[in-house]
Motif scaffolding. Structure first.
Motif, PDB file in Angstrom:
ATOM      1  N   PHE A 217       0.827  -1.211   0.000  1.00  0.00           N
ATOM      2  CA  PHE A 217       0.000   0.000   0.000  1.00  0.00           C
ATOM      3  C   PHE A 217       0.861   1.261   0.000  1.00  0.00           C
ATOM      4  N   VAL A 218       2.003   1.198   0.691  1.00  0.00           N
ATOM      5  CA  VAL A 218       2.891   2.361   0.683  1.00  0.00           C
ATOM      6  C   VAL A 218       3.328   2.656  -0.756  1.00  0.00           C
ATOM      7  N   PHE A 219       3.769   1.608  -1.460  1.00  0.00           N
ATOM      8  CA  PHE A 219       4.185   1.795  -2.850  1.00  0.00           C
ATOM      9  C   PHE A 219       3.011   2.293  -3.707  1.00  0.00           C
ATOM     10  N   LEU A 220       1.838   1.713  -3.488  1.00  0.00           N
ATOM     11  CA  LEU A 220       0.676   2.078  -4.305  1.00  0.00           C
ATOM     12  C   LEU A 220       0.267   3.517  -4.068  1.00  0.00           C
ATOM     13  N   LEU A 221       0.288   3.922  -2.802  1.00  0.00           N
ATOM     14  CA  LEU A 221      -0.154   5.276  -2.487  1.00  0.00           C
ATOM     15  C   LEU A 221       0.828   6.302  -3.053  1.00  0.00           C
ATOM     16  N   VAL A 222       2.126   6.019  -2.908  1.00  0.00           N
ATOM     17  CA  VAL A 222       3.114   6.946  -3.463  1.00  0.00           C
ATOM     18  C   VAL A 222       3.010   6.952  -4.991  1.00  0.00           C
ATOM     19  N   GLY A 223       2.879   5.768  -5.569  1.00  0.00           N
ATOM     20  CA  GLY A 223       2.855   5.649  -7.027  1.00  0.00           C
ATOM     21  C   GLY A 223       1.625   6.277  -7.644  1.00  0.00           C
ATOM     22  N   TYR A 224       0.463   5.779  -7.285  1.00  0.00           N
ATOM     23  CA  TYR A 224      -0.764   6.341  -7.844  1.00  0.00           C
ATOM     24  C   TYR A 224      -0.960   7.771  -7.350  1.00  0.00           C
ATOM     25  N   GLY A 225      -0.467   8.054  -6.128  1.00  0.00           N
ATOM     26  CA  GLY A 225      -0.582   9.408  -5.586  1.00  0.00           C
ATOM     27  C   GLY A 225       0.170  10.420  -6.438  1.00  0.00           C
ATOM     28  N   THR A 226       1.292   9.996  -7.026  1.00  0.00           N
ATOM     29  CA  THR A 226       2.025  10.882  -7.924  1.00  0.00           C
ATOM     30  C   THR A 226       1.130  11.301  -9.076  1.00  0.00           C
ATOM     31  N   LYS A 227       0.459  10.323  -9.657  1.00  0.00           N
ATOM     32  CA  LYS A 227      -0.408  10.607 -10.795  1.00  0.00           C
ATOM     33  C   LYS A 227      -1.637  11.379 -10.359  1.00  0.00           C
ATOM     34  N   ALA A 228      -2.066  11.179  -9.107  1.00  0.00           N
ATOM     35  CA  ALA A 228      -3.244  11.886  -8.611  1.00  0.00           C
ATOM     36  C   ALA A 228      -2.894  13.298  -8.177  1.00  0.00           C
ATOM     37  N   GLY A 229      -1.585  13.636  -8.153  1.00  0.00           N
ATOM     38  CA  GLY A 229      -1.190  14.991  -7.792  1.00  0.00           C
ATOM     39  C   GLY A 229      -1.217  15.261  -6.302  1.00  0.00           C
ATOM     40  N   LEU A 230      -1.074  14.216  -5.478  1.00  0.00           N
ATOM     41  CA  LEU A 230      -1.009  14.453  -4.038  1.00  0.00           C
ATOM     42  C   LEU A 230       0.371  14.993  -3.683  1.00  0.00           C
ATOM     43  N   ALA A 231       0.424  16.001  -2.793  1.00  0.00           N
ATOM     44  CA  ALA A 231       1.713  16.527  -2.342  1.00  0.00           C
ATOM     45  C   ALA A 231       2.369  15.465  -1.467  1.00  0.00           C
ATOM     46  N   PRO A 232       3.672  15.356  -1.445  1.00  0.00           N
ATOM     47  CA  PRO A 232       4.672  16.173  -2.133  1.00  0.00           C
ATOM     48  C   PRO A 232       5.072  15.635  -3.510  1.00  0.00           C
ATOM     49  N   MET A 233       4.255  14.800  -4.129  1.00  0.00           N
ATOM     50  CA  MET A 233       4.635  14.261  -5.443  1.00  0.00           C
ATOM     51  C   MET A 233       3.944  15.029  -6.571  1.00  0.00           C
ATOM     52  N   HIS A 234       3.513  16.259  -6.295  1.00  0.00           N
ATOM     53  CA  HIS A 234       2.646  16.958  -7.248  1.00  0.00           C
ATOM     54  C   HIS A 234       3.429  17.836  -8.222  1.00  0.00           C
ATOM     55  N   SER A 235       4.771  17.826  -8.171  1.00  0.00           N
ATOM     56  CA  SER A 235       5.532  18.882  -8.844  1.00  0.00           C
ATOM     57  C   SER A 235       5.283  18.946 -10.354  1.00  0.00           C
ATOM     58  N   TRP A 236       4.869  17.864 -10.965  1.00  0.00           N
ATOM     59  CA  TRP A 236       4.611  17.893 -12.414  1.00  0.00           C
ATOM     60  C   TRP A 236       3.337  18.642 -12.746  1.00  0.00           C
ATOM     61  N   LEU A 237       2.422  18.688 -11.783  1.00  0.00           N
ATOM     62  CA  LEU A 237       1.035  19.038 -12.081  1.00  0.00           C
ATOM     63  C   LEU A 237       0.827  20.496 -12.524  1.00  0.00           C
ATOM     64  N   PRO A 238       1.354  21.476 -11.786  1.00  0.00           N
ATOM     65  CA  PRO A 238       1.134  22.860 -12.233  1.00  0.00           C
ATOM     66  C   PRO A 238       1.722  23.133 -13.615  1.00  0.00           C
ATOM     67  N   ASP A 239       2.887  22.553 -13.906  1.00  0.00           N
ATOM     68  CA  ASP A 239       3.493  22.765 -15.224  1.00  0.00           C
ATOM     69  C   ASP A 239       2.619  22.182 -16.318  1.00  0.00           C
ATOM     70  N   ALA A 240       2.220  20.925 -16.145  1.00  0.00           N
ATOM     71  CA  ALA A 240       1.442  20.258 -17.188  1.00  0.00           C
ATOM     72  C   ALA A 240       0.102  20.941 -17.378  1.00  0.00           C
ATOM     73  N   HIS A 241      -0.581  21.284 -16.273  1.00  0.00           N
ATOM     74  CA  HIS A 241      -1.899  21.901 -16.393  1.00  0.00           C
ATOM     75  C   HIS A 241      -1.820  23.274 -17.028  1.00  0.00           C
ATOM     76  N   SER A 242      -0.738  24.012 -16.729  1.00  0.00           N
ATOM     77  CA  SER A 242      -0.701  25.375 -17.239  1.00  0.00           C
ATOM     78  C   SER A 242      -0.295  25.406 -18.705  1.00  0.00           C
ATOM     79  N   GLN A 243       0.463  24.425 -19.175  1.00  0.00           N
ATOM     80  CA  GLN A 243       0.925  24.459 -20.555  1.00  0.00           C
ATOM     81  C   GLN A 243      -0.032  23.782 -21.527  1.00  0.00           C
ATOM     82  N   ALA A 244      -0.840  22.839 -21.028  1.00  0.00           N
ATOM     83  CA  ALA A 244      -1.735  22.106 -21.911  1.00  0.00           C
ATOM     84  C   ALA A 244      -2.847  23.026 -22.409  1.00  0.00           C
ATOM     85  N   PRO A 245      -3.437  22.737 -23.600  1.00  0.00           N
ATOM     86  CA  PRO A 245      -4.622  23.483 -24.033  1.00  0.00           C
ATOM     87  C   PRO A 245      -5.760  23.271 -23.030  1.00  0.00           C
ATOM     88  N   ALA A 246      -6.679  24.244 -22.948  1.00  0.00           N
ATOM     89  CA  ALA A 246      -7.714  24.212 -21.915  1.00  0.00           C
ATOM     90  C   ALA A 246      -8.512  22.901 -21.833  1.00  0.00           C
TER      91      ALA A 246
END
Lengths: 493, 214
Positions: A217-246
């Motif tokens: 569960f630790v691995f799953l939460l960190v892993g899927y949590g990265t994709k879900a944008g949970l902090a502190p694994m969220h660093s990709w999210l603001p960049d991707a959301h701001s650059q993608a078309p609406a």
């Protein structure tokens, strides 16, 4: 038989849509075919959800595909987001078609990837096999990577690369978790074809190796949590959301993050059952949820880029959902309701941000001041969307956040309640201040003229209307669907 | 049987340490290719109760993808980008190799603490799997070139493959195929991404991708 046929139709409709788009001869036709294809898939999804309500769950392919209440809720969320985003896309890409930036080739590529994302997310939700579920989620990363940089610029390429690497590595961790979970179930000696089926694992969760399951569960939460944008694994999210078309940002925020969190939800009852319902996995979820809310609040205070602001707001809202799940009991229900509310209003906000961005040529909040007068339709949409996002009464998000706070209070977790209210309060003040600037601030720039056709107006009206209605009254069937889904996460029979 | 599995494990350890020590990207790609071939052989060895057609086919697919196609794709991407073909790590080769040894010791210790892994196949397997995941992560964070990050991702994935093949033995075929397909798509997509980075920035140093902040 018919049920399984519809499940297959649901899974294959996006593929058919993608092929149809590749056969179109003008960029406009491609966009129209996209809307049509998504509507077909949404229709199939509606029928499947209806069938689930009649019989509890429906299955196909020898139990490898399965739709129960929990996946039905997420299917509803996903189809809402995809339908609205596809309808919006037509107007959004209009200027680019006119000035030739969106050529036939680019439009085809966009639509093919769009349907690919839909197919991959559908696979995540329908798959009863936890291995295929993982493969589907990894596929969403790979398919959507190039949707971010459909407008090729160095910033969007940078965002795409960060997204690709961080999410691939994150989701690889989830694969390790999946393997560990399978190893925890190894003592049961299930036949290979059934070893990874969630329904089978659920039946035997009490006999798992609890230590391995916790490690998983630790691995799953960190892993899927990265994709879900949970902090502190969220660093990709603001960049991707701001650059993608609406429309892509809307899909990312409205349903891709939820699909990742859905994968975590599947494991919660397994861990709880194997470790004797001690609430261990729930505490972890609570921790990550609160961390996400506080991190997002800290970044929102200093944020002037509208799309990045909305991205951090997604981190906050996924945090809220995780907190709700972590509280358990009534919190689970509230979390699922919040996922639905978020999926209704975040896309709307991104739509408005995208169109205002086109008018002003920037996403800077300070430049957009006074947008309510310059853009009556999208200005109102943005203002309304922001109000809903910060949890203003009587809109729907207020109700779900209130239910979560009440769940925290009734379970005696006052620390959680305090931190939750603090983070939500900071976001409330910070976003409201920006919303007021955007709405009534003294105009700084002279924007282009607003274009809003009937579809755009209807989108804004229906979304805001639905959010208002859901804040006051939840229809009986929807309530029962959410309740059944919550019961699956809680692990009740 | 177990001796040959242990030999494969040794090959995996050595290729990992070489990957950490090599200074040319080309050599690194070859090291990872060797690893892929070793994995294919491994999936043949673990099935002691007779080979079926499918296990042979799967092992062929693994060797073909991880040993031949991935390296070719990466070498192709390397040729496209006319950047210098050195690894350019943040952490020197010597220190990296030492870190590799430390990671090996750490994973051995970690697995000795997890009783669930005791007595599975050979005592080397679980530590090697974790070791490879650590090395993969280390390569991803400690190298500048985008291609190195793809290599790191592949090593991580290989580590998990070792874990899956040996600890579970019977992964359903379809799941195995889906995972391999994802790996293939990942390498392809990342390779194309490297090409785009190279075109947009005229280099593929990911440490210079830092315009988006806050």
């Amino acid at each position: 038989m018919t049920a399984s046929a519809f499940l297959w139709a649901l899974l294959l409709a996006p593929l058919a849509g993608g092929l149809a788009c590749l056969a179109c001869r003008t960029a406009r036709a491609v966009l129209r075919a996209t809307v049509l294809g998504v509507l077909t898939a949404a229709l199939a999804a509606g029928i499947c959800i209806g069938m689930t309500r009649a019989s509890g769950s429906i299955a196909a392919a020898r139990g490898w595909l399965c739709l129960d209440a929990l996946s039905a809720v997420h299917l509803l969320v996903m189809m809402t987001v995809f339908t609205t985003s596809s309808l919006y896309m037509h107007g959004y890409f209009q200027p680019e078609i006119l000035d030739g930036a969106l050529s036939l080739k680019v439009a085809r590529r966009f639509s093919a990837l769009w349907f690919g994302a839909l197919a991959a997310m559908t696979l995540v939700l329908l798959s009863n096999n936890i291995g295929i579920m993982w493969a589907g989620l990894e596929a969403t990363t790979l398919v959507t990577a190039f949707l971010i940089c459909i407008h090729r610029s160095s910033a969007s390429v940078e965002a795409m690369w960060k997204y690709l690497i961080i999410c691939s590595v994150g989701v690889a961790f989830a694969f390790m978790g999946t393997l560990l979970a399978a190893a925890a179930a190894n003592g049961l000696h299930l036949p290979a074809s059934e070893a990874l089926l969630w329904t089978r694992l659920r039946e035997h969760a009490g006999e798992f190796d609890p230590v391995l399951m916790k490690a998983a569960f630790v691995f799953l939460l960190v892993g899927y949590g990265t994709k879900a944008g949970l902090a502190p694994m969220h660093s990709w999210l603001p960049d991707a959301h701001s650059q993608a078309p609406a429309p892509v940002s809307a899909v990312f925020s409205g349903c891709m993050l939820n699909a990742a969190l859905y994968c975590v939800m599947r494991y919660v009852p397994l861990v709880e059952e194997s470790s004797g319902h001690a609430g261990w996995s729930l505490r972890l979820l609570l921790l990550f949820g609160l961390a996400s809310m506080l991190t997002a609040a800290a970044f929102i205070v200093f944020q002037h880029d509208l799309k990045r602001l909305l991205a951090y707001s997604s981190v906050e809202h996924l945090g809220i959902i995780a907190v709700g799940l972590g509280l358990g009991g009534a919190g689970t229900f509230a979390a699922l309701l919040h996922a639905l509310n978020h999926a209704l209003c975040k896309p709307l906000s991104f739509f408005a941000a995208g169109r205002l961005g086109q008018m002003y040529g920037t996403h800077d909040v300070r430049t957009m001041a006074g947008a309510l007068r310059a853009a009556p339709v999208w200005g109102k949409a943005l203002f309304g969307g922001l109000l809903v996002l910060i949890g203003a009464a009587p809109f729907a998000a207020f109700l779900s956040e209130f239910l979560i706070v009440r769940a925290a209070a009734s379970s005696g977790s006052y620390w959680t309640m305090g931190l939750f209210l603090a983070a939500a309060g900071i976001v409330f003040v910070a976003v409201l201040q920006r919303a007021i600037t955007i709405a009534w601030g003294d105009p700084v720039a002279k924007p282009n003229v607003e274009h809003a056709d009937v579809v755009d107006k209807a989108l804004v009206l229906v979304s805001l209307g639905a959010l208002l209605v859901l804040g006051l009254w939840i229809p009986g069937p929807l309530w029962r669907l959410l309740d059944d889904a919550a019961r699956i996460v809680r692990g009740a029979p | 049987m177990n001796t040959s599995i242990d030999i494969i494990m040794l090959v995996l350890i050595v290729t990992n340490l070489l990957l950490l020590g090599f200074s040319q990207l080309k050599s690194c790609i070859r090291a990872v290719a060797c690893q892929g071939i070793a994995l294919g052989v491994l999936s043949l060895l673990v099935h002691e109760d007779g080979l079926t057609v499918w296990t042979v086919v799967m092992s062929g697919v693994v060797i073909g993808l991880k040993g031949v196609i991935f390296p070719r794709l990466l070498l192709g991407a390397l040729r496209e980008t006319d950047a210098r073909h050195e690894v350019e790590p943040y952490i020197g080769h010597m220190a990296s190799t030492l870190a590799g040894f430390a990671a090996l010791a750490a994973s051995a210790w970690l697995c000795s603490r997890l009783p669930a892994f005791a007595g599975r196949v050979t005592p080397l397997v679980a530590p090697v799997a974790f070791f490879m995941v650590f090395v993969g992560l280390f390569v991803i964070v400690s190298r500048k070139k985008a291609i190195s990050q793809i290599l790191g991702y592949l090593v991580m994935e290989n580590g998990m493959y070792v874990f899956g093949v040996v600890i579970l033995r019977e992964m359903p075929l379809l799941v195995d195929l889906a995972v391999l397909l994802d790996a293939f798509a990942a390498v392809l997509v990342m390779g194309v991404a490297v090409y785009h980075i190279n075109r947009a920035f005229d280099h593929m140093d990911v440490d210079q991708l830092d315009t988006l902040k806050g």
